[in-house]
Write a protein that holds these residues in place. Structure first.
Motif, short mmCIF file in Angstrom:
data_model
loop_
_atom_site.label_atom_id
_atom_site.label_comp_id
_atom_site.label_asym_id
_atom_site.label_seq_id
_atom_site.Cartn_x
_atom_site.Cartn_y
_atom_site.Cartn_z
N ALA A 229 3.03 20.83 -45.64
CA ALA A 229 2.40 21.96 -44.95
C ALA A 229 1.06 21.53 -44.34
O ALA A 229 0.74 21.87 -43.20
N ARG A 230 0.29 20.75 -45.09
CA ARG A 230 -1.01 20.27 -44.56
C ARG A 230 -0.80 19.35 -43.37
O ARG A 230 -1.54 19.39 -42.40
N PHE A 231 0.23 18.48 -43.48
CA PHE A 231 0.57 17.56 -42.39
C PHE A 231 0.90 18.36 -41.13
O PHE A 231 0.41 18.08 -40.03
N SER A 232 1.75 19.38 -41.28
CA SER A 232 2.16 20.20 -40.15
C SER A 232 0.97 20.94 -39.54
O SER A 232 0.77 20.93 -38.33
N LYS A 233 0.17 21.56 -40.41
CA LYS A 233 -0.96 22.35 -39.93
C LYS A 233 -2.08 21.51 -39.34
O LYS A 233 -2.94 22.02 -38.62
N ASN A 234 -2.06 20.22 -39.66
CA ASN A 234 -3.08 19.34 -39.08
C ASN A 234 -3.04 19.39 -37.55
O ASN A 234 -4.06 19.18 -36.90
N VAL A 235 -1.87 19.68 -36.99
CA VAL A 235 -1.80 19.72 -35.53
C VAL A 235 -2.68 20.85 -34.99
O VAL A 235 -3.34 20.72 -33.95
N LEU A 236 -2.75 21.97 -35.74
CA LEU A 236 -3.62 23.08 -35.32
C LEU A 236 -5.09 22.70 -35.52
O LEU A 236 -5.93 22.99 -34.67
N ALA A 237 -5.36 22.05 -36.64
CA ALA A 237 -6.73 21.57 -36.90
C ALA A 237 -7.16 20.60 -35.79
O ALA A 237 -8.30 20.61 -35.35
N ARG A 238 -6.20 19.79 -35.34
CA ARG A 238 -6.49 18.84 -34.28
C ARG A 238 -6.86 19.58 -32.98
O ARG A 238 -7.79 19.17 -32.28
N LEU A 239 -6.14 20.65 -32.68
CA LEU A 239 -6.47 21.41 -31.47
C LEU A 239 -7.84 22.08 -31.61
O LEU A 239 -8.57 22.20 -30.63
N ASN A 240 -8.17 22.49 -32.84
CA ASN A 240 -9.52 23.02 -33.06
C ASN A 240 -10.56 21.93 -32.80
O ASN A 240 -11.56 22.16 -32.13
N ARG A 241 -10.31 20.73 -33.32
CA ARG A 241 -11.27 19.62 -33.17
C ARG A 241 -11.37 19.16 -31.73
O ARG A 241 -12.46 18.96 -31.21
N GLU A 242 -10.22 18.98 -31.09
CA GLU A 242 -10.24 18.29 -29.80
C GLU A 242 -10.28 19.23 -28.60
O GLU A 242 -10.72 18.84 -27.52
N LEU A 243 -9.79 20.45 -28.76
CA LEU A 243 -9.74 21.35 -27.61
C LEU A 243 -10.59 22.61 -27.82
O LEU A 243 -10.49 23.56 -27.05
N GLY A 244 -11.38 22.61 -28.88
CA GLY A 244 -12.21 23.79 -29.16
C GLY A 244 -11.39 25.04 -29.36
O GLY A 244 -11.77 26.13 -28.92
N ALA A 245 -10.24 24.92 -30.01
CA ALA A 245 -9.41 26.09 -30.29
C ALA A 245 -9.91 26.76 -31.57
O ALA A 245 -10.68 26.16 -32.33
N ASN A 246 -9.49 28.00 -31.79
CA ASN A 246 -9.92 28.68 -33.03
C ASN A 246 -8.74 29.11 -33.90
O ASN A 246 -8.70 30.22 -34.40
N PHE A 247 -7.76 28.23 -34.06
CA PHE A 247 -6.65 28.50 -34.98
C PHE A 247 -7.21 28.69 -36.38
O PHE A 247 -7.97 27.84 -36.87
N ASN A 248 -6.82 29.78 -37.03
CA ASN A 248 -7.12 29.98 -38.45
C ASN A 248 -5.90 29.51 -39.23
O ASN A 248 -4.85 30.14 -39.21
N LEU A 249 -6.07 28.37 -39.92
CA LEU A 249 -4.90 27.73 -40.55
C LEU A 249 -4.28 28.58 -41.66
O LEU A 249 -3.12 28.39 -42.01
N THR A 250 -5.05 29.51 -42.19
CA THR A 250 -4.49 30.37 -43.25
C THR A 250 -3.56 31.43 -42.67
O THR A 250 -2.86 32.10 -43.40
#
Ligand code: AVJ
Length: 339
Positions: A229-250
């Protein structure tokens, strides 16, 4: 739906806060374009290569150590047990190219077997992750007779390095059941592209996770420690880091579905609630309905017959398969026929 088994456990609430580190070589433009195209579709999706930034590659390494994820240790056991016969069957290649080398922890077994027969071998690990390549280099440092030539590239787009003249017979490795990530037509394209860059007599060794009961497959992709699950959600964290997105992983859950007819697992991130996400760098607001999914990857589990067909259609001649006692996993050797 018929013929599907949904993983019993899906989870929300795992955030992956990880220390910032070296970026991958994926360009900002490539990431931006892939994300825009994927999230504007009716059925949202993100390409699986986005999962493997440096954080993602680390999390994948963690997956390979999970008790439920039998793939890596089973493949390693097969390669360890049969290294000498594999190397002999491959025709004692002087050059070993590995697509998606990762940390190359399994490859050293084959290289060691090769060095028992040859004074020196060239090893060309190919990976999208620069971090994985330097780990591969560290792993192989003890094998001093290996001439190491790492290549940071994505395939099949960037196989040009294979045009460099080989110093003798080549063996191309495509391990880890990485082929399972590709839709069958894309897998065929990739193998055919590799085949075109090889010479008669060169060999291709591919590790493939076999079709089997979803009772074995699902826990391997939805572990109770939540690493996948962490591996999968890392893609959203990556978009937060690299594209200034605001995905809330929870607010997203890792969901795995077995598609029996297609013989594959589909992995998704499912929005737990109705929500809007802003991706600043794309100047984009994306709406998610409650339970709407983003497809992040598929993992195909073909029968041996299907693997052989794929190899043949790509222009190879299948020659041998090595497997574990439980027949969970197959390592297939194929050859480029005489021109
Ligand atoms: C690296 C594509 C082989 O499909 O088993 C593992 C990726 N994703 N757990 C696989 C993966 C979630 C893995 N491959």
């Amino acid at each position: 739906m018929n013929g599907q088994v949904v993983s019993p456990r899906t989870r929300a609430g795992v955030t992956g806060e990880l220390a910032p580190r070296l970026p991958t070589r994926d360009t900002f433009a490539a990431v931006a374009e892939a994300v825009r195209a994927g999230l504007l579709r009716k059925h949202k999706r993100l390409p699986p290569w986005l999962l493997y930034d440096d954080e993602g590659s680390d999390l994948f390494e963690e997956i390979t150590r999970l008790p439920q994820y039998y793939l890596t240790r089973t493949e390693r056991a097969i390669l360890t047990t049969h290294a000498d016969s594999i190397i002999a069957a491959a025709g004692c290649p002087r050059e070993v190219v590995e697509l998606g080398a990762g940390s190359a922890s399994k490859t050293s077994v084959l290289l060691a077997a090769l060095l028992r027969r040859l004074p020196r071998v060239r090893y060309v690990p190919v990976d999208v992750s620069a971090a994985a390549l330097s780990q591969a280099a560290a792993e192989l440092r003890p094998l001093r007779l290996v001439d190491l030539q790492p290549v940071a590239a994505r395939y099949p787009e960037e196989l040009d390095f294979l045009r460099r003249p080989a110093n003798g017979r080549r063996l191309v490795l495509f391990l880890g059941s990485n082929v399972g990530n590709y839709e069958p037509p894309r897998a065929l394209e990739l193998l055919a592209a590799v085949r075109r860059h090889l010479a008669p007599g060169d060999a291709f060794l591919m590790g493939v996770d076999r079709r089997k009961s979803p009772a074995v497959l699902l826990p391997a992709y939805d572990d109770d420690a939540g690493v996948t699950a962490r591996f999968s959600k890392n893609v959203l964290a990556r978009l937060n880091r690299e594209l200034g997105a605001n995905f809330n992983l929870t607010r997203f859950r890792h969901v795995v579905i077995w598609r029996d007819r297609a013989s594959r697992l589909d992995l998704y991130l499912e929005s737990a609630v109705s929500q809007d996400v802003v991706i600043e760098a794309l100047d984009l607001r994306v709406h998610f309905a409650a339970r709407e999914r983003i497809h992040t990857e598929s993992s195909h589990k073909p029968t041996d017959a299907k693997v052989r067909r794929l190899l043949e259609r790509a222009g190879f001649v299948p020659e041998a398969v090595w497997q574990d006692e439980r027949r969970l996993y197959g390592v297939h050797l194929a050859r480029v026929p005489p021109g």
